[in-house]
Scaffold this motif. Structure first.
Motif, PDB file in Angstrom:
ATOM      1  N   GLY A   1      32.330  24.008  21.937  1.00 53.77           N
ATOM      2  CA  GLY A   1      31.846  25.002  22.881  1.00 53.77           C
ATOM      3  C   GLY A   1      32.290  24.708  24.305  1.00 53.77           C
ATOM      4  N   ILE A   2      32.222  23.453  24.726  1.00 49.30           N
ATOM      5  CA  ILE A   2      32.667  23.083  26.077  1.00 49.30           C
ATOM      6  C   ILE A   2      34.135  23.458  26.270  1.00 49.30           C
ATOM      7  CG2 ILE A   2      33.090  21.168  27.654  1.00 49.30           C
ATOM      8  CD1 ILE A   2      30.783  19.707  26.472  1.00 49.30           C
ATOM      9  N   PHE A   3      34.961  23.080  25.318  1.00 50.45           N
ATOM     10  CA  PHE A   3      36.405  23.297  25.436  1.00 50.45           C
ATOM     11  C   PHE A   3      36.743  24.788  25.529  1.00 50.45           C
ATOM     12  CE2 PHE A   3      40.528  24.017  23.354  1.00 50.45           C
ATOM     13  CZ  PHE A   3      41.346  23.258  24.179  1.00 50.45           C
ATOM     14  N   PHE A   4      36.176  25.567  24.629  1.00 44.33           N
ATOM     15  CA  PHE A   4      36.554  26.980  24.585  1.00 44.33           C
ATOM     16  C   PHE A   4      35.887  27.798  25.688  1.00 44.33           C
ATOM     17  CE2 PHE A   4      37.560  25.706  20.189  1.00 44.33           C
ATOM     18  CZ  PHE A   4      38.876  26.138  20.156  1.00 44.33           C
ATOM     19  N   TRP A   5      34.706  27.391  26.154  1.00 45.85           N
ATOM     20  CA  TRP A   5      34.124  28.093  27.306  1.00 45.85           C
ATOM     21  C   TRP A   5      34.960  27.837  28.554  1.00 45.85           C
ATOM     22  CZ3 TRP A   5      31.403  32.050  26.690  1.00 45.85           C
ATOM     23  CH2 TRP A   5      30.386  32.156  25.738  1.00 45.85           C
ATOM     24  N   LEU A   6      35.476  26.611  28.704  1.00 46.23           N
ATOM     25  CA  LEU A   6      36.349  26.321  29.840  1.00 46.23           C
ATOM     26  C   LEU A   6      37.654  27.104  29.725  1.00 46.23           C
ATOM     27  CD1 LEU A   6      35.857  22.463  30.296  1.00 46.23           C
ATOM     28  CD2 LEU A   6      35.152  24.281  31.871  1.00 46.23           C
ATOM     29  N   MET A   7      38.170  27.232  28.527  1.00 47.91           N
ATOM     30  CA  MET A   7      39.382  28.017  28.325  1.00 47.91           C
ATOM     31  C   MET A   7      39.167  29.470  28.730  1.00 47.91           C
ATOM     32  SD  MET A   7      42.083  26.356  27.092  1.00 47.91           S
ATOM     33  CE  MET A   7      42.963  27.612  26.162  1.00 47.91           C
ATOM     34  N   SER A   8      38.016  30.015  28.367  1.00 48.97           N
ATOM     35  CA  SER A   8      37.736  31.410  28.693  1.00 48.97           C
ATOM     36  C   SER A   8      37.497  31.625  30.174  1.00 48.97           C
ATOM     37  CB  SER A   8      36.511  31.902  27.906  1.00 48.97           C
ATOM     38  OG  SER A   8      35.333  31.237  28.329  1.00 48.97           O
ATOM     39  N   SER A   9      37.141  30.547  30.907  1.00 49.28           N
ATOM     40  CA  SER A   9      36.956  30.677  32.353  1.00 49.28           C
ATOM     41  C   SER A   9      38.274  30.579  33.116  1.00 49.28           C
ATOM     42  CB  SER A   9      35.997  29.588  32.860  1.00 49.28           C
ATOM     43  OG  SER A   9      36.563  28.294  32.701  1.00 49.28           O
ATOM     44  N   CYS A  10      39.338  30.156  32.434  1.00 55.51           N
ATOM     45  CA  CYS A  10      40.641  30.026  33.080  1.00 55.51           C
ATOM     46  C   CYS A  10      41.607  31.148  32.709  1.00 55.51           C
ATOM     47  CB  CYS A  10      41.280  28.682  32.704  1.00 55.51           C
ATOM     48  SG  CYS A  10      40.327  27.235  33.226  1.00 55.51           S
ATOM     49  N   CYS A  11      41.299  31.883  31.675  1.00 52.79           N
ATOM     50  CA  CYS A  11      42.209  32.944  31.248  1.00 52.79           C
ATOM     51  C   CYS A  11      41.400  34.112  30.722  1.00 52.79           C
ATOM     52  CB  CYS A  11      43.170  32.431  30.170  1.00 52.79           C
ATOM     53  SG  CYS A  11      42.347  31.804  28.691  1.00 52.79           S
ATOM     54  N   CYS A  12      42.113  35.128  30.248  1.00 56.84           N
ATOM     55  CA  CYS A  12      41.496  36.318  29.666  1.00 56.84           C
ATOM     56  C   CYS A  12      40.547  36.991  30.648  1.00 56.84           C
ATOM     57  CB  CYS A  12      40.731  35.992  28.386  1.00 56.84           C
ATOM     58  SG  CYS A  12      41.733  35.227  27.111  1.00 56.84           S
ATOM     59  N   ALA A  13      41.036  37.241  31.871  1.00 54.45           N
ATOM     60  CA  ALA A  13      40.199  37.905  32.866  1.00 54.45           C
ATOM     61  C   ALA A  13      39.897  39.324  32.420  1.00 54.45           C
ATOM     62  CB  ALA A  13      40.902  37.934  34.221  1.00 54.45           C
ATOM     63  N   ALA A  14      38.706  39.786  32.793  1.00 51.63           N
ATOM     64  CA  ALA A  14      38.338  41.162  32.472  1.00 51.63           C
ATOM     65  C   ALA A  14      39.242  42.120  33.232  1.00 51.63           C
ATOM     66  CB  ALA A  14      36.878  41.409  32.825  1.00 51.63           C
ATOM     67  N   ARG A  15      39.831  43.124  32.573  1.00 47.89           N
ATOM     68  CA  ARG A  15      40.774  44.058  33.191  1.00 47.89           C
ATOM     69  C   ARG A  15      40.019  45.038  34.080  1.00 47.89           C
ATOM     70  NH1 ARG A  15      45.902  45.363  31.974  1.00 47.89           N
ATOM     71  NH2 ARG A  15      45.776  44.186  30.035  1.00 47.89           N
ATOM     72  N   SER A  16      40.476  45.157  35.324  1.00 43.98           N
ATOM     73  CA  SER A  16      39.859  46.078  36.266  1.00 43.98           C
ATOM     74  C   SER A  16      40.603  47.398  36.263  1.00 43.98           C
ATOM     75  CB  SER A  16      39.897  45.483  37.682  1.00 43.98           C
ATOM     76  OG  SER A  16      41.227  45.431  38.151  1.00 43.98           O
ATOM     77  N   PRO A  17      40.026  48.479  36.836  1.00 41.95           N
ATOM     78  CA  PRO A  17      40.708  49.768  36.867  1.00 41.95           C
ATOM     79  C   PRO A  17      41.931  49.772  37.757  1.00 41.95           C
ATOM     80  CG  PRO A  17      38.678  49.833  38.131  1.00 41.95           C
ATOM     81  CD  PRO A  17      38.685  48.539  37.406  1.00 41.95           C
ATOM     82  N   TYR A  18      42.156  48.733  38.559  1.00 41.63           N
ATOM     83  CA  TYR A  18      43.311  48.661  39.457  1.00 41.63           C
ATOM     84  C   TYR A  18      44.353  47.683  38.949  1.00 41.63           C
ATOM     85  CZ  TYR A  18      40.021  50.913  42.556  1.00 41.63           C
ATOM     86  OH  TYR A  18      39.110  51.768  43.092  1.00 41.63           O
ATOM     87  N   HIS A  19      44.235  47.309  37.685  1.00 41.09           N
ATOM     88  CA  HIS A  19      45.131  46.291  37.125  1.00 41.09           C
ATOM     89  C   HIS A  19      46.220  46.953  36.298  1.00 41.09           C
ATOM     90  CE1 HIS A  19      46.317  42.376  35.616  1.00 41.09           C
ATOM     91  NE2 HIS A  19      46.378  42.921  34.406  1.00 41.09           N
ATOM     92  N   GLY A  20      47.434  46.432  36.369  1.00 45.57           N
ATOM     93  CA  GLY A  20      48.531  46.831  35.499  1.00 45.57           C
ATOM     94  C   GLY A  20      48.906  48.292  35.647  1.00 45.57           C
ATOM     95  N   ASN A  21      49.067  48.972  34.514  1.00 50.86           N
ATOM     96  CA  ASN A  21      49.491  50.366  34.520  1.00 50.86           C
ATOM     97  C   ASN A  21      48.488  51.270  35.198  1.00 50.86           C
ATOM     98  OD1 ASN A  21      51.806  49.728  33.122  1.00 50.86           O
ATOM     99  ND2 ASN A  21      50.836  49.974  31.104  1.00 50.86           N
ATOM    100  N   HIS A  22      47.199  50.904  35.094  1.00 50.75           N
ATOM    101  CA  HIS A  22      46.176  51.715  35.736  1.00 50.75           C
ATOM    102  C   HIS A  22      46.409  51.764  37.242  1.00 50.75           C
ATOM    103  CE1 HIS A  22      43.779  52.170  32.099  1.00 50.75           C
ATOM    104  NE2 HIS A  22      44.044  50.895  31.854  1.00 50.75           N
ATOM    105  N   ARG A  23      46.748  50.623  37.783  1.00 52.04           N
ATOM    106  CA  ARG A  23      46.979  50.573  39.223  1.00 52.04           C
ATOM    107  C   ARG A  23      48.230  51.338  39.615  1.00 52.04           C
ATOM    108  NH1 ARG A  23      45.347  47.810  43.595  1.00 52.04           N
ATOM    109  NH2 ARG A  23      46.862  47.431  45.250  1.00 52.04           N
ATOM    110  N   ARG A  24      49.286  51.181  38.810  1.00 52.02           N
ATOM    111  CA  ARG A  24      50.521  51.884  39.141  1.00 52.02           C
ATOM    112  C   ARG A  24      50.335  53.387  39.052  1.00 52.02           C
ATOM    113  NH1 ARG A  24      52.707  47.545  36.196  1.00 52.02           N
ATOM    114  NH2 ARG A  24      52.804  48.792  34.288  1.00 52.02           N
ATOM    115  N   ASN A  25      49.629  53.827  38.040  1.00 54.29           N
ATOM    116  CA  ASN A  25      49.393  55.265  37.909  1.00 54.29           C
ATOM    117  C   ASN A  25      48.585  55.803  39.067  1.00 54.29           C
ATOM    118  OD1 ASN A  25      50.770  55.201  35.532  1.00 54.29           O
ATOM    119  ND2 ASN A  25      48.920  55.075  34.236  1.00 54.29           N
ATOM    120  N   ARG A  26      47.623  54.983  39.518  1.00 52.72           N
ATOM    121  CA  ARG A  26      46.786  55.437  40.622  1.00 52.72           C
ATOM    122  C   ARG A  26      47.583  55.527  41.900  1.00 52.72           C
ATOM    123  NH1 ARG A  26      41.414  55.893  41.665  1.00 52.72           N
ATOM    124  NH2 ARG A  26      40.751  55.593  43.835  1.00 52.72           N
TER     125      ARG A  26
END
Length: 341
Positions: A258-283
């Protein structure tokens, strides 16, 4: 919240659930005489089904104690005398299983099965005392309870009573921290900061789970060795349980993962915002720049120069009318009028 984030949190959440379930198995051991699952979960078992006193079996010792109480004076030790008296009063069962909250007892069948028919009420910081449970302190032949047990067994029992309190507290903290880890882990789906906070809680859960597992294993390993050494002459045998130690070490392994994988999830896999990636470019493509211009409709929409059927009347401007400045006709080759947005 994105699907990738949910998948990233799913694994550490799953191992945390595994740690909590394993700790629950440790906690329910030897608490319910009607549950076969609970009866297979114990730290230590004292088997007295083959108890032998002065060369006699448990049954013959009971008959001897009932028929001739004076035979206890010929015992080799105070413990033998106390055991003879306890057997005579039917205070001793075939076996005793020690758990985290209490103990269970029962009889051993002819085919070697251990059948539990009694369990004590759960008690915090419980420690098994054979002198009290077996009724050895009720023997009139012994003036002092401290003289009943051999010195090494008495010291091991004192250590067990003291350490078992810390072990109980460690298990309770580990269980509470793991449960809190599951609650806070829900918020980790939304942000990496939630994962970081959850990883801190998982560190506490792992620390106390590992400490409790190590303490339980070492404590009962030493206690079993001394127990068998000092009571071997009476054919009393002690053994460590298997399933409960598997459960506690599974809980430790899950907590570490649990320690290892919770730390992994805090360093990657950020929640996608509406201004991220294609959403941002389209906007950005759809937005207007702050200083863009758009063509305005001409007041000479009916002008023959632009396909109208009749010239439109020129607008009257007070300033040009007053100074007799003639209005210039609309030119199709002139710059288009714009307006500021």
């Amino acid at each position: 919240m994105s699907l990738g984030r949910i998948v990233c949190i799913a694994f550490p959440y799953a191992v945390t659930v595994g740690a909590l379930v394993s700790l629950i198995f440790v906690g329910i051991g030897s608490t319910n005489s009607k549950s076969s699952t609970d009866n297979d979960l114990y730290f230590f078992r004292a088997d007295l089904s083959n108890l032998t006193i002065s060369g006699t079996s448990l049954l013959s010792a009971a008959e001897s104690a009932l028929s001739d109480l004076t035979s206890r004076s010929d015992a080799d030790s105070a413990l033998e005398s106390a055991l003879t008296d306890a057997v005579g009063k039917s205070n001793i069962r075939d076996f005793y299983d020690i758990g985290l909250w209490g103990y269970c007892s029962g009889n051993k069948t002819s085919d070697g099965k251990y059948v539990v028919d009694y369990c004590t009420k759960p008690k915090a910081e419980y420690a098994f005392d054979p002198v009290e449970v077996w009724g050895l302190n009720s023997s009139s032949a012994d003036s002092a309870i401290d003289d009943i047990l051999p010195t090494s067994l008495k010291d091991a029992l004192s250590t067990y009573k003291a350490v078992s309190k810390w072990m109980f507290i460690a298990y309770i903290i580990a269980f509470a921290a793991t449960a809190l880890e599951l609650i806070v882990g829900i918020f980790a789906i939304c942000s990496r900061m939630g994962s970081f906070i959850t990883s801190l809680i998982s560190g506490v859960a792992f620390l106390f789970t590992a400490a409790a597992s190590i303490t339980a294993t070492a404590l009962f390993a030493v206690y079993t060795g001394v127990f068998n050494s000092d009571l071997k002459q009476y054919d009393i045998h002690g053994s460590m349980g298997k399933n409960i130690f598997v459960a506690t070490w599974f809980a430790t392994a899950f907590a570490f993962a649990g320690i290892f994988f919770w730390l992994m999830s805090s360093c990657c896999c950020a929640a996608r915002s509406p201004y991220h990636g294609n959403h941002r470019r389209n906007r950005v493509m759809a937005e207007k720049a702050p200083y863009t211009y758009e063509r305005v409709s001409t007041p000479y929409g009916n002008s023959p120069y632009i396909g109208g059927s009749a010239p439109a009347p020129a607008p009257v401007d007070p300033y040009t009318q007053h100074h007799n400045v003639p209005m210039q006709p609309y030119r199709s080759d002139a710059y288009e009028p714009f307006r500021h947005v």
